[in-house]
Design an enzyme around this catalytic site. Structure first.
Site, PDB file in Angstrom:
ATOM      1  N   HIS A 178       0.854  -1.222  -0.043  1.00 49.52           N
ATOM      2  CA  HIS A 178       0.096  -0.140   0.000  1.00 49.52           C
ATOM      3  C   HIS A 178       0.847   1.286  -0.013  1.00 49.52           C
ATOM      4  O   HIS A 178       1.889   1.412   0.660  1.00 49.52           O
ATOM      5  CB  HIS A 178      -0.827   0.041   1.065  1.00 49.52           C
ATOM      6  CG  HIS A 178      -2.072   1.013   1.280  1.00 49.52           C
ATOM      7  ND1 HIS A 178      -2.066   1.747   2.332  1.00 49.52           N
ATOM      8  CD2 HIS A 178      -2.844   1.393   0.292  1.00 49.52           C
ATOM      9  CE1 HIS A 178      -3.172   2.678   2.210  1.00 49.52           C
ATOM     10  NE2 HIS A 178      -3.694   2.547   0.887  1.00 49.52           N
ATOM     11  N   HIS A 195      -1.749  11.435  -1.979  1.00 44.03           N
ATOM     12  CA  HIS A 195      -2.957  10.734  -1.495  1.00 44.03           C
ATOM     13  C   HIS A 195      -4.033  11.948  -1.289  1.00 44.03           C
ATOM     14  O   HIS A 195      -5.307  11.919  -1.890  1.00 44.03           O
ATOM     15  CB  HIS A 195      -2.911   9.934  -0.344  1.00 44.03           C
ATOM     16  CG  HIS A 195      -4.342   9.500   0.140  1.00 44.03           C
ATOM     17  ND1 HIS A 195      -5.016  10.149   0.951  1.00 44.03           N
ATOM     18  CD2 HIS A 195      -4.934   8.347   0.082  1.00 44.03           C
ATOM     19  CE1 HIS A 195      -6.132   9.425   1.203  1.00 44.03           C
ATOM     20  NE2 HIS A 195      -6.189   8.339   0.675  1.00 44.03           N
TER      21      HIS A 195
END
Length: 252
Positions: free
Chosen positions: A18, A60
């Protein structure tokens, strides 16, 4: 795909790091990808958006404060300004000075290592369609000579996936879901997706069967506990995205 047609060829490793290395390095930076590789991972997830002047880079959040020493909306800044930010010091002193990464730099890294990439299209709000188009166009160009390791494009935003489909229909796409809202399979199919990427708690024998009946591959995020990982392995999921690159051996 419809009926009981089974998913087609799926070249990607099951275990996915991730944001490059989970939480062990500053997320979405080249340092994170290098650390993920040192733990044996061969596939990574990252988040991609557009700078004000159209450069595809990794971040992000919509804003810069959490993971850089900058401030404000990232997508409103030109790449020349973004490239000067410290994207590592927030994590730890060891990574101070680590810059934001462009998708181009990450592509070069993955190709040099023979690794795969899951690019989550993470648009600045209001730029979903344009970001999907731009990210897919860039990905198609960057991986043109490495089609066997074509990146897997995902998004929570249907418009972003539609944009990606318009720019690079040959690149595989997946619909990200945090709830299985009504019509989720039809939405995935209408966007030409090959997979559903769900919060891991949403997968059980019934939902996995539904996905497979629709010809969809099954992936889960973000899996950080052994019991959760084993449950998904028992269900036969195609992909498991984890922060715990130090806990899970990707060859299992």
């Amino acid at each position: 795909m419809s009926g009981r047609e089974q998913p087609g060829h799926w070249p990607y490793p099951r275990w996915v790091a991730h944001r490059g290395a989970g939480k062990l390095a500053p997320e979405n930076t080249l340092a994170a990808f290098r650390l993920g590789a040192s733990h044996g991972y061969r596939m990574y997830e990252c988040d991609a958006k557009l700078s004000a002047d159209g450069v595809v880079f990794l971040l992000h959040d919509a804003t810069l404060e959490r993971t850089t020493n900058g401030s404000g909306v990232a997508g409103e800044r030109p790449w020349g300004e973004l490239s000067q930010l410290d994207a590592g010091g927030w994590h730890s002193r060891a990574f101070a000075g680590e810059p934001l990464a462009t998708l181009e730099a990450v592509a070069r890294h993955c190709q040099a290592q023979g690794h795969w990439l899951n690019i989550e299209i993470k648009p600045t709000p209001g730029k979903e369609l344009a970001t999907g188009r731009a990210v897919a166009k860039a990905a198609a160009r960057l991986w043109a000579s490495d089609a066997e390791r074509a990146p897997f494009l995902t998004s929570f935003q249907p418009d972003a996936l539609q944009g990606a489909r318009e720019s690079a229909p040959h690149l595989p796409r997946g619909l990200l879901l945090d709830t299985l809202r009504e019509g989720w399979r039809n939405m995935a199919q209408s966007l030409g997706c090959v997979a559903a990427v769900c919060n891991h708690a949403l997968w059980d024998t019934s939902t996995v069967a539904q996905a497979r009946e629709s010809g969809l591959r099954t992936l889960a995020y973000t899996v950080n506990d052994e019991w959760a990982a084993q449950r998904l392995l028992d269900l036969g999921l195609d992909g498991i995205i984890t922060d715990r690159i130090d806990l899970f051996a990707p060859g299992r």
